[in-house]
Design an enzyme around this catalytic site. Sequence first.
Site, short mmCIF file in Angstrom:
data_model
loop_
_atom_site.label_atom_id
_atom_site.label_comp_id
_atom_site.label_asym_id
_atom_site.label_seq_id
_atom_site.Cartn_x
_atom_site.Cartn_y
_atom_site.Cartn_z
N GLU A 35 -1.03 -0.82 -0.92
CA GLU A 35 -1.70 -1.33 0.27
C GLU A 35 -2.67 -2.41 -0.21
O GLU A 35 -3.53 -2.15 -1.05
CB GLU A 35 -2.53 -0.23 0.94
CG GLU A 35 -1.75 1.00 1.35
CD GLU A 35 -2.67 2.11 1.84
OE1 GLU A 35 -3.91 1.89 1.87
OE2 GLU A 35 -2.16 3.18 2.17
N ASP A 51 -14.62 2.27 4.93
CA ASP A 51 -14.55 2.24 3.47
C ASP A 51 -15.89 2.62 2.85
O ASP A 51 -16.94 2.30 3.38
CB ASP A 51 -14.15 0.84 2.98
CG ASP A 51 -12.76 0.45 3.45
OD1 ASP A 51 -11.86 1.28 3.28
OD2 ASP A 51 -12.58 -0.64 3.99
#
Length: 271
Positions: free
Chosen positions: A53, A64
Site C-alpha cells: 500500500e 495514522d
Amino acid sequence: MSGNVQLLNDTLAAAKAEGRSALIAYLPAGFPTVDGGIAAIKAALDGGADVVEVGLPHSDPVLDGPVIQTADDIALRGGVRIADVMRTVREAHAATGKPILVMTYWNPIDRYGVERFTAELAEAGGAGCILPDLPVQESALWREHADKHGLATVFVVAPSSKDARLAEITAAGSGFVYAASLMGVTGTRESVGAQAEDLVRRTRATTGIPVCVGLGVSNAAQAAEVAGFADGVIVGSAFVKRMLDAPDDAAGLEGVRTLAADLAKGVRGQA
C-alpha cells in the site's frame, strides 16, 4: 483494465492456497524522497511482502499514528505530489510485478478529480485504493470509475462497526476488507488481539472477500498471531520506523528488507 484488481485477487488467493496469510506492507510515497520511497517499496517486496500500500501523504492524517505522520511531514516538505504517487506505483509495479494499491484520504482525490485519479492509477498499473475516510454511502461515484478501470475499492471496518454496517461496507468493497484495530494502545495486548479476531469473524460472516488486519504488528511473532485468524497482515509503522531510525538511506532500505523477511516468516508460521 481488469488485470490490475485480478492480480491482487490472484495474489491473495495464492497465499491462501499456500495455507498462509498475505503480508501487506504500507509505505508513504515521497519518503524520504520520491526515489527513496520507490526503493523502500522494492525492498519490502524483495524481502517477502506480497502486496504494498503506497500512502498518499496528507497534512492531517487522522487515522495514522505519530510514526507515519512524521514520514508524511517529511514527504510533504519535500514537495510530493499526486504525480509522484502515480510514478511510485508505476515503478514499483513495473520492477516487481506485485500488486500495488494507494491508501489515501478522500479529499486529495476529490480535488484532483475522480475520473482523472482512477484513470491515472490504472494506467500506472495500480491494483486499487484503500479509502479509510470515504463513507460507503457516498462512494458510488468513486466505485463507478474504479470499476470502469479495474481497480479494487478497499473499505476500512473497525471493532465499533455494527454487523448491519459491516454487511453494507463489504457488499460495496472489492479486493479485500481492511479491518482496523489497535494493539497495545486500548486495553491489554490479549484483549485487543481478541477484539481484532472477533472483528474478522463478524466481517467474514458478511462476505467471501479476504479480510486483512492492520493491528500495529511490528515483529514475526505478532504477524504469526494475526495470521492465525486473518487473510492478510498489514504492517506500516514498523517499516517506516526502520527508515526513520536508520543512520542513512542504505541502512534504512536494509532494515525494511530484513523486517519484511522476518514478517514473511511470521505469516508462514515460522516465527
